[in-house]
Each structure stands twice: as C-alpha cells, then as structure tokens.
Design a protein around this motif. Structure first.
Motif, mmCIF file in Angstrom:
data_model
loop_
_atom_site.group_PDB
_atom_site.id
_atom_site.type_symbol
_atom_site.label_atom_id
_atom_site.label_comp_id
_atom_site.label_asym_id
_atom_site.label_seq_id
_atom_site.Cartn_x
_atom_site.Cartn_y
_atom_site.Cartn_z
ATOM 1 N N LEU A 248 1.255 2.400 -5.445
ATOM 2 C CA LEU A 248 -0.018 2.313 -4.424
ATOM 3 C C LEU A 248 -0.622 3.390 -4.085
ATOM 4 C CD1 LEU A 248 1.850 -0.370 -2.288
ATOM 5 C CD2 LEU A 248 0.171 -0.794 -4.202
ATOM 6 N N SER A 249 -1.787 3.167 -3.445
ATOM 7 C CA SER A 249 -2.612 4.393 -2.832
ATOM 8 C C SER A 249 -3.177 4.382 -1.401
ATOM 9 C CB SER A 249 -3.875 4.651 -4.146
ATOM 10 O OG SER A 249 -4.390 3.849 -3.997
ATOM 11 N N GLY A 250 -3.326 5.252 -0.814
ATOM 12 C CA GLY A 250 -3.975 5.308 0.209
ATOM 13 C C GLY A 250 -3.105 4.708 1.527
ATOM 14 N N ALA A 251 -3.864 3.950 2.234
ATOM 15 C CA ALA A 251 -3.240 3.346 3.482
ATOM 16 C C ALA A 251 -2.043 2.259 2.792
ATOM 17 C CB ALA A 251 -4.174 2.560 4.370
ATOM 18 N N LYS A 255 1.787 2.318 4.220
ATOM 19 C CA LYS A 255 2.299 1.063 4.768
ATOM 20 C C LYS A 255 3.453 0.580 4.320
ATOM 21 C CE LYS A 255 0.941 -3.320 6.563
ATOM 22 N NZ LYS A 255 -0.146 -4.327 6.642
ATOM 23 N N ALA A 256 3.660 0.561 2.740
ATOM 24 C CA ALA A 256 4.687 0.079 2.139
ATOM 25 C C ALA A 256 6.009 0.985 2.184
ATOM 26 C CB ALA A 256 4.201 -0.016 0.587
ATOM 27 N N LEU A 257 5.656 2.364 2.345
ATOM 28 C CA LEU A 257 6.830 3.323 2.464
ATOM 29 C C LEU A 257 7.262 3.235 3.911
ATOM 30 C CD1 LEU A 257 5.531 6.423 0.358
ATOM 31 C CD2 LEU A 257 7.086 4.875 -0.328
ATOM 32 N N GLN A 258 6.304 3.015 4.799
ATOM 33 C CA GLN A 258 6.647 2.897 6.077
ATOM 34 C C GLN A 258 7.641 1.567 6.335
ATOM 35 O OE1 GLN A 258 6.290 4.819 8.720
ATOM 36 N NE2 GLN A 258 7.099 3.489 10.131
ATOM 37 N N PHE A 259 7.350 0.603 5.818
ATOM 38 C CA PHE A 259 8.058 -0.784 5.797
ATOM 39 C C PHE A 259 9.390 -0.444 5.258
ATOM 40 C CE2 PHE A 259 9.728 -4.412 3.462
ATOM 41 C CZ PHE A 259 9.754 -5.412 4.533
ATOM 42 N N ILE A 260 9.571 0.038 4.236
ATOM 43 C CA ILE A 260 10.803 0.545 3.175
ATOM 44 C C ILE A 260 11.662 1.409 4.259
ATOM 45 C CG2 ILE A 260 12.187 1.874 1.377
ATOM 46 C CD1 ILE A 260 9.531 1.206 -0.225
#
Length: 482
Positions: A248-251, A255-260
């Motif tokens: 993914l890119s950008g926000a 957000k995905a990495l923050q969720f992980i």
C-alpha cells in the motif's frame, strides 16, 4: 448537564432495573433498582454488601448521581457465575455440579466473551473442589462398607483413621492432585493436566511425583508440536498481512502498519493477563488463543524449556523426587516407637530436601509433635531423676537410721559387757578377799591353837584363869588381828 440527567431520570419508569448506580464521589451501588426519582431526590433499592439477600432503600440527591449503568444479560450472568465459582470450595456437591454445568454452558454460548477468561480461571478450582467432595464420599462409603463387613465377620481393607489423615496428609493431597491430573489426561485436556502437575511440582517428594513427571513430559511434547504448528501457520498469515501493507502507499500503508502494531500490542497485553492469571492460581500453564501470535510463541518456547528441564531432572540421580513419603512414614513409626532421635533424623532429612520437595506446611506439624514429645520426655526424665534422688535420699536416711540403731545396739552391748565384766571382777575380788580372810582366820586359829596347844589339858584352865585370858578374849584377838 445535571438538569439533563435529572430529566432523563424523571423519564424512567418506576422500578426500573439497573445494575449499578455511580455517584460523583466514586461510590458505586450494584444490583440496585430505581424506586422513584424527582428533580431533587432519587430513591434506590440495593443489596446490602454484608448480607446480599437483604435489600435496603436509600435516598440520594439526584444531582450527586454521575451515571446509571445497566448491565447486559451476559454481564449479569457472568457476575452471578463468578460468585458461585468462588463459593464452590465450601458449597454442597449438588451446588458445585450445577455451577460447573452453568459455567460450561455460558462459555459455549459466549465463547468470545470478555468475562470468559475470569470464569475459565475459576472453573478448575470448582472442578477440583468437586473432585475432593467425590473422594471424601468414596472414602466415607469405603469406611461404611468396612464397618459393615466387620459386623458380618468379613475381612476388609484397613480404614484410614483421622489420625492417619493428619499424619499422611502430604501423600493424600498429592494423590488427589495426581488423580485430577490423570482425569484431565483421559479427557485429552493437556493444559489442565499440566496445571495440576504445576501444583504437584510443589510436592516433588510425594511417591506419585515420578509417574506424574513422566506423563507431563509426554503431554508437553504433544503441546509443543501443536503450538509449533499453530505458530508457524499464524506467522505465515501475519507475514502475508505485512506484505500486503507494504504494497500500500500513503495514508493507507501507515494505517495498515499502525493496525498491525496495535494488534501486536493487544496480543502482548492479553498474553500478560493470561500469564498473570495463571500464576495467581498457582499454575505455570495456560491455553494460548489460536489468533494470538505472542501467546503462541511464548507458550511454544515455554513448552520447549519445560520439556528439557523435566527430562534433565529425571536423569539426576541425586534428585529427591518421590523420596519424602517413605521418610514421613519412618518419622511417624519412630514417634510411635518413642525413638525420638530417629524421628529427629528423619525430620532433619525431610527439611534439608527443600520446600519444593515437602512444603513447610506439612513438616511444621511434625516439628511441633517432635518438640512436644521431647518436652514431655524431658519432663518425664526430670520427674524420674527427682524420684531417683528422693529414693536415694530416703535410702541414705534409712541407712543412717540403721547405722545409728546398730551403733546404739553396739554401745549397749559394750556397756552391758563392761557392766558384766565389772560385776564379775567385783565378785571375783570379793571372793578372793573372802578367801584371803578365811585363810587369815585359819592361820590365826592355827597360831592360837599352837600357842595354847603347848600347855597340858589339866593345867590349861588354871593357867588360863591364872593368866586372866578368857576364850572370848582370844576370839577378839583373832578378829582384831585379822
């Protein structure tokens, strides 16, 4: 805001059910209901904390109420089950069986409930309480059968007396835990079986511990394989999620990495809670959730360490595993035989094994019994010594009395002998004096006769008359000469 709260309360119907009422000062009234409310006053009915069966009414200022929190059916049922599970160790068998059944049913209906963890932690203690009740019932039944057989003249197994239960409580408690462990093994509940083994590890000196350790090593091997497979599968799934996030890119990527990361944090927190909960109950094992990678990784790592530790422990020849039971029997046999030195030796050996082999709660009554017997023995020896000293004093007094009596008798006999000797000597002296006197008289008579014998018979009277010396005068002369 307070007026808004008051208006909401006013709109509530009478006898509105409420789970808890929170006040602004932090006070909480649970299991209560609103009887009525006005803009200035709210009257509630709540359970007395000291006696939950008693309901009390309380008038509160409406403006002091922070919030009224109503519980869901799930929360109410979970709270009720938690109370019942905590009371299980002191409850009757029927109540415990019913509580366990209700808890298992709740866990099936609400498998993802946030209250399930606490109930799962409390459930083993209730099951252990039920097992203990059943064991007691079996023991009572066996005792009744033994008494009945004795009445009928049949031989029966020896009945365990209350004294034996106190003496050999260590082995009996260990056997109960071991039986619970094997029951869980039959039910293929490996973690619960290992939880029982965790309790048994605090009693390594019990005769059943070596067998339990062999079983535990096998169970750990099963779990190790299972958790390894689950960890590998979940790790692969998470790595796939991370790869997708990287694409993914950008926000969206952020957000995905923050969720992980947050998911990992939640898993770590959940793992910590489960581990602490297990420790609070005296266990070292818990079931990691299938979707918690942190818990699975740690459980797998722990299983590997434990299997190696127990295998190494089993190889050690100096281990005290299973050796305490014989020493406990040796101690009590020595106590029964009044061999206090042998009992002390057995107790010293038991204590030297360590608290993990025989917990101090089991050796303390033994120490107290030995101290008591030593004190009684010392008192008995002191009494015996005092009695011996008294008898010795009495014997000495009797000997002195006897010696004094014999001395007095000897003195009397000597005095008697002296008196007899004195009397004999006096009698002898008197006899000799009498004899001497008689001899002198004889001599005097002889001289007198000799003096008078020279004169003739015819002239004798004339001569005597002429001389004027009469017969009486002659006798007096003899006496005077004597």
């Amino acid at each position: 805001m307070r007026f808004l709260l008051a208006s909401v309360l006013l709109s509530a119907s009478f006898f509105c059910p409420a789970d808890s009422v929170h006040l602004l000062d932090g006070t909480v009234y649970k299991n209560c209901r609103i009887i009525y409310t006005t803009e200035s006053e709210t009257v509630i009915e709540y359970s007395d904390p000291a006696s939950p069966s008693i309901r009390r009414e309380l008038s509160l200022k409406t403006t002091d109420i922070y919030k009224i929190q109503q519980s869901t059916e799930e929360e109410i049922e979970a709270e009720k089950l938690e109370k019942l599970l905590r009371r299980a160790p002191t409850a009757e068998k029927e109540a415990v069986v019913k509580t366990i059944g209700m808890t298992e049913d709740f866990l099936k209906r609400y498998p993802e409930s946030i209250h399930g963890r606490k109930l799962r932690n409390l459930l083993p203690s209730a099951q252990a309480a039920l097992k203990e009740i059943e064991i007691k019932e079996q023991a009572q039944e066996s005792q009744k059968e033994g008494v009945e057989k004795e009445r009928n003249g049949q031989t029966s197994a020896p009945v365990v007396t209350p004294e034996d239960q106190d003496r050999y409580r260590f082995d009996m408690d260990a056997q109960k835990i071991y039986k619970s462990m094997m029951e869980f093994v039959k039910q293929k509940k490996e973690v619960k079986a290992l939880q029982m083994f965790s309790l048994l590890e605090k009693m390594q000196g019990a005769s059943c511990f070596p067998k339990a350790r062999v079983t535990a090593i096998k169970l750990i091997g099963i779990l190790e394989t299972r958790w390894q497979d689950q960890t590998s599968a979940l790790t692969a799934s998470r790595e796939g999620m991370e790869r997708k996030a990287d694409r993914l890119s950008g926000a969206k990527k952020t957000k995905a990495l923050q969720f992980i990361r947050e998911q990992r944090g939640r898993e770590r927190a959940d793992y910590q809670k489960r581990r602490e909960s297990a420790r609070e109950n005296g266990y070292r094992w818990f079931n990691p959730p299938d979707n918690n990678l942190v818990a699975l990784e740690n459980a797998w790592s722990f299983a590997q360490q434990e299997r190696k530790r127990l295998a190494q422990q089993a190889k050690e020849k100096t281990s005290h595993a299973g050796k305490a039971s014989a020493l406990i029997h040796e101690f009590w046999n020595a106590i029964d035989g009044a061999e206090l030195s042998e009992a002390q030796e057995a107790l010293t050996t038991l204590k030297s094994m360590g608290n993990s082999v025989v917990p101090i709660e089991y050796t303390t009554p033994m120490s107290e019994k030995l101290v008591l017997l030593k004190r009684e023995n010392s008192q008995r020896l002191a009494l015996e010594r005092a009695d011996s000293a008294r008898k010795a004093q009495e014997q000495k007094a009797e000997a002195r009395k006897k010696a004094s009596e014999e001395s007095r008798k000897r003195a009397l006999e000597e005095q008697k002998k002296r008196l007899e000797s004195f009397r004999d000597s006096r009698e002898k002296e008197a006899a000799e004096a009498q004899q001497q006197k008689q001899e002198r008289l004889e001599k005097i008579r002889a001289r007198a006769l000799k003096q008078t014998g020279a004169a003739s018979p015819a002239s004798t009277p004339a001569t005597a008359a002429e001389s004027g010396f009469s017969e009486a005068d002659r006798e007096r002369a003899i006496t005077s000469a004597h």
